[in-house]
Scaffold this motif. Structure first.
Motif, PDB file in Angstrom:
ATOM      1  N   LYS A   1      28.761  74.633 -20.419  1.00 51.73           N
ATOM      2  CA  LYS A   1      29.173  73.268 -20.754  1.00 51.73           C
ATOM      3  C   LYS A   1      29.192  72.421 -19.498  1.00 51.73           C
ATOM      4  O   LYS A   1      29.871  72.753 -18.518  1.00 51.73           O
ATOM      5  CB  LYS A   1      30.558  73.254 -21.403  1.00 51.73           C
ATOM      6  N   ILE A   2      28.437  71.332 -19.510  1.00 55.63           N
ATOM      7  CA  ILE A   2      28.445  70.389 -18.398  1.00 55.63           C
ATOM      8  C   ILE A   2      29.684  69.507 -18.551  1.00 55.63           C
ATOM      9  O   ILE A   2      29.889  68.888 -19.594  1.00 55.63           O
ATOM     10  CB  ILE A   2      27.174  69.531 -18.402  1.00 55.63           C
ATOM     11  N   THR A   3      30.518  69.455 -17.527  1.00 55.02           N
ATOM     12  CA  THR A   3      31.755  68.693 -17.629  1.00 55.02           C
ATOM     13  C   THR A   3      31.729  67.389 -16.841  1.00 55.02           C
ATOM     14  O   THR A   3      32.478  66.466 -17.161  1.00 55.02           O
ATOM     15  CB  THR A   3      32.953  69.536 -17.156  1.00 55.02           C
TER      16      THR A   3
ATOM     17  N   GLY B   1      25.484  60.805  -8.219  1.00 53.46           N
ATOM     18  CA  GLY B   1      24.827  61.611  -9.250  1.00 53.46           C
ATOM     19  C   GLY B   1      24.160  62.828  -8.684  1.00 53.46           C
ATOM     20  O   GLY B   1      23.233  63.389  -9.282  1.00 53.46           O
ATOM     21  N   GLU B   2      24.651  63.324  -7.532  1.00 55.20           N
ATOM     22  CA  GLU B   2      24.001  64.426  -6.830  1.00 55.20           C
ATOM     23  C   GLU B   2      24.756  65.746  -6.945  1.00 55.20           C
ATOM     24  O   GLU B   2      24.487  66.694  -6.207  1.00 55.20           O
ATOM     25  CB  GLU B   2      23.842  64.057  -5.347  1.00 55.20           C
ATOM     26  N   ALA B   3      25.700  65.820  -7.868  1.00 48.54           N
ATOM     27  CA  ALA B   3      26.458  67.058  -8.068  1.00 48.54           C
ATOM     28  C   ALA B   3      26.755  67.235  -9.548  1.00 48.54           C
ATOM     29  O   ALA B   3      26.811  66.262 -10.299  1.00 48.54           O
ATOM     30  CB  ALA B   3      27.755  67.033  -7.261  1.00 48.54           C
ATOM     31  N   VAL B   4      26.940  68.491  -9.934  1.00 48.44           N
ATOM     32  CA  VAL B   4      27.269  68.818 -11.316  1.00 48.44           C
ATOM     33  C   VAL B   4      28.494  69.719 -11.335  1.00 48.44           C
ATOM     34  O   VAL B   4      28.646  70.595 -10.476  1.00 48.44           O
ATOM     35  CB  VAL B   4      26.092  69.518 -12.024  1.00 48.44           C
ATOM     36  N   ASP B   5      29.365  69.493 -12.288  1.00 50.88           N
ATOM     37  CA  ASP B   5      30.455  70.419 -12.594  1.00 50.88           C
ATOM     38  C   ASP B   5      30.160  70.989 -13.960  1.00 50.88           C
ATOM     39  O   ASP B   5      29.830  70.243 -14.900  1.00 50.88           O
ATOM     40  CB  ASP B   5      31.802  69.695 -12.624  1.00 50.88           C
ATOM     41  N   TRP B   6      30.267  72.318 -14.080  1.00 41.64           N
ATOM     42  CA  TRP B   6      29.977  72.958 -15.363  1.00 41.64           C
ATOM     43  C   TRP B   6      30.743  74.259 -15.510  1.00 41.64           C
ATOM     44  O   TRP B   6      31.140  74.890 -14.542  1.00 41.64           O
ATOM     45  CB  TRP B   6      28.490  73.170 -15.552  1.00 41.64           C
TER      46      TRP B   6
ATOM     47  N   GLY C   1      23.115  75.378  -5.529  1.00 38.74           N
ATOM     48  CA  GLY C   1      24.095  76.267  -4.940  1.00 38.74           C
ATOM     49  C   GLY C   1      25.502  75.744  -5.122  1.00 38.74           C
ATOM     50  O   GLY C   1      25.716  74.558  -5.370  1.00 38.74           O
ATOM     51  N   GLN C   2      26.462  76.663  -5.018  1.00 35.54           N
ATOM     52  CA  GLN C   2      27.876  76.291  -5.061  1.00 35.54           C
ATOM     53  C   GLN C   2      28.232  75.764  -3.680  1.00 35.54           C
ATOM     54  O   GLN C   2      28.441  76.528  -2.741  1.00 35.54           O
ATOM     55  CB  GLN C   2      28.734  77.503  -5.428  1.00 35.54           C
ATOM     56  N   THR C   3      28.307  74.459  -3.533  1.00 34.50           N
ATOM     57  CA  THR C   3      28.455  73.847  -2.212  1.00 34.50           C
ATOM     58  C   THR C   3      29.901  73.636  -1.781  1.00 34.50           C
ATOM     59  O   THR C   3      30.146  73.197  -0.668  1.00 34.50           O
ATOM     60  CB  THR C   3      27.709  72.490  -2.173  1.00 34.50           C
ATOM     61  N   ILE C   4      30.845  73.937  -2.661  1.00 35.17           N
ATOM     62  CA  ILE C   4      32.270  73.907  -2.300  1.00 35.17           C
ATOM     63  C   ILE C   4      32.836  75.288  -2.614  1.00 35.17           C
ATOM     64  O   ILE C   4      32.894  75.696  -3.779  1.00 35.17           O
ATOM     65  CB  ILE C   4      33.032  72.820  -3.080  1.00 35.17           C
ATOM     66  N   ALA C   5      33.231  76.012  -1.586  1.00 33.01           N
ATOM     67  CA  ALA C   5      33.620  77.414  -1.752  1.00 33.01           C
ATOM     68  C   ALA C   5      34.743  77.616  -2.750  1.00 33.01           C
ATOM     69  O   ALA C   5      34.769  78.620  -3.469  1.00 33.01           O
ATOM     70  CB  ALA C   5      34.019  77.989  -0.391  1.00 33.01           C
ATOM     71  N   SER C   6      35.669  76.680  -2.810  1.00 30.65           N
ATOM     72  CA  SER C   6      36.837  76.841  -3.681  1.00 30.65           C
ATOM     73  C   SER C   6      36.594  76.380  -5.112  1.00 30.65           C
ATOM     74  O   SER C   6      37.490  76.471  -5.953  1.00 30.65           O
ATOM     75  CB  SER C   6      38.028  76.062  -3.102  1.00 30.65           C
ATOM     76  N   GLU C   7      35.382  75.855  -5.397  1.00 31.36           N
ATOM     77  CA  GLU C   7      35.102  75.326  -6.734  1.00 31.36           C
ATOM     78  C   GLU C   7      33.875  76.020  -7.323  1.00 31.36           C
ATOM     79  O   GLU C   7      32.738  75.620  -7.078  1.00 31.36           O
ATOM     80  CB  GLU C   7      34.887  73.807  -6.678  1.00 31.36           C
ATOM     81  N   SER C   8      34.127  77.041  -8.121  1.00 26.47           N
ATOM     82  CA  SER C   8      33.032  77.802  -8.725  1.00 26.47           C
ATOM     83  C   SER C   8      32.254  76.971  -9.735  1.00 26.47           C
ATOM     84  O   SER C   8      31.120  77.310 -10.084  1.00 26.47           O
ATOM     85  CB  SER C   8      33.586  79.054  -9.415  1.00 26.47           C
ATOM     86  N   TRP C   9      32.851  75.882 -10.188  1.00 23.40           N
ATOM     87  CA  TRP C   9      32.233  75.049 -11.222  1.00 23.40           C
ATOM     88  C   TRP C   9      31.343  73.947 -10.641  1.00 23.40           C
ATOM     89  O   TRP C   9      30.678  73.247 -11.377  1.00 23.40           O
ATOM     90  CB  TRP C   9      33.320  74.404 -12.089  1.00 23.40           C
ATOM     91  N   HIS C  10      31.331  73.799  -9.327  1.00 24.25           N
ATOM     92  CA  HIS C  10      30.633  72.685  -8.678  1.00 24.25           C
ATOM     93  C   HIS C  10      29.314  73.166  -8.074  1.00 24.25           C
ATOM     94  O   HIS C  10      29.252  74.209  -7.423  1.00 24.25           O
ATOM     95  CB  HIS C  10      31.522  72.115  -7.582  1.00 24.25           C
TER      96      HIS C  10
END
Length: 233
Positions: A37-39, A92-97, A115-124
């Motif tokens: 699911k794209i959030t 518009g250069e990132a997705v959370d899902w 890639g997951q570009t924020i270590a603490s955010e698996s959804w980003h």
């Protein structure tokens, strides 16, 4: 930012390049029988007062924005948030899902150059390099099929295009997907995610989100009762 340059994917806005990658990853993950699911995609800046708002629907933009997320971080509700005006979401250069299988999502993210570009955010996730596979701009008709696969698929379509009411079943052990039609008393093997996408675009079968995962023994029993549909003998 001029958001007219962004592309919508499932109601969220992205740059054109990210949109095609997000769309492709979502299709691949769902074709394996998992949820995705794209959030969030594009996130407006909002106004400073939004950092004190507790419910995102009450912000100045009527939804999540960068100041709102900054306030959430300061309250300890989310681990990270870029200072308003600097977030890649604002371009518009990132997705959370979200997904129920992060390993499979990561597999396709890697192939898509994400890639997951924020270590603490698996959804980003965001773009980290070029795709390792061919990803169509819009998900296109018969995407990623070889000439032989296209010809076989066209033949199958001619044979079954008048049949409606297919269900999609996936073998829990092998991952193979079948379109099953109880009225016709038959089943049809779907050879690849690209074929599934193409057949869905033709309106012949449901999309990947409709796939049901079933036990291999149940499929084996089905094969003993139903006949295989497709190209006539």
């Amino acid at each position: 930012m001029d958001i007219s340059t962004l592309v919508s994917v499932e109601g969220h806005l992205f740059t054109r390049d990210l949109a095609r990658r997000v769309r492709w990853v979502a299709a691949q993950v769902r074709s394996r029988g998992f949820t995705l699911k794209i959030t969030e995609g594009y996130r407006p800046v909002g106004v400073p007062a939004d950092q004190y708002v507790l419910v995102e629907s009450k912000t100045s933009t009527g939804g999540s924005n960068q100041w709102f997320q900054w306030g959430r971080m300061n309250r300890g509700e989310t681990p990270e948030a870029a200072y308003p005006g600097t977030s890649p979401h604002g371009r518009g250069e990132a997705v959370d899902w979200d997904t129920n299988n992060m390993a499979v999502r990561s597999e396709y993210m890697r192939l898509a150059g994400l890639g997951q570009t924020i270590a603490s955010e698996s959804w980003h996730a965001a773009i980290v390099g070029p795709p390792l596979v061919n990803i169509p701009e819009e998900g296109g008709f018969l995407m990623a099929l070889t000439d032989a696969e296209q010809n076989k698929l066209k033949s199958d379509v001619v044979a079954i295009k008048k049949i409606t009411g297919f269900r999609l079943l996936r073998n829990e052990q092998t991952g193979e997907t079948y379109a099953v039609n109880p009225i016709a008393g038959g089943y049809w093997h779907i050879p690849s995610p690209a074929a599934l996408s193409s057949l869905n675009m033709l309106g012949i079968i449901p999309g990947a989100e409709a796939i049901e995962t079933v036990h291999k023994d149940n499929l084996a029993w089905m094969f003993s009762v139903y006949r295989e549909l497709g190209t006539p003998e």
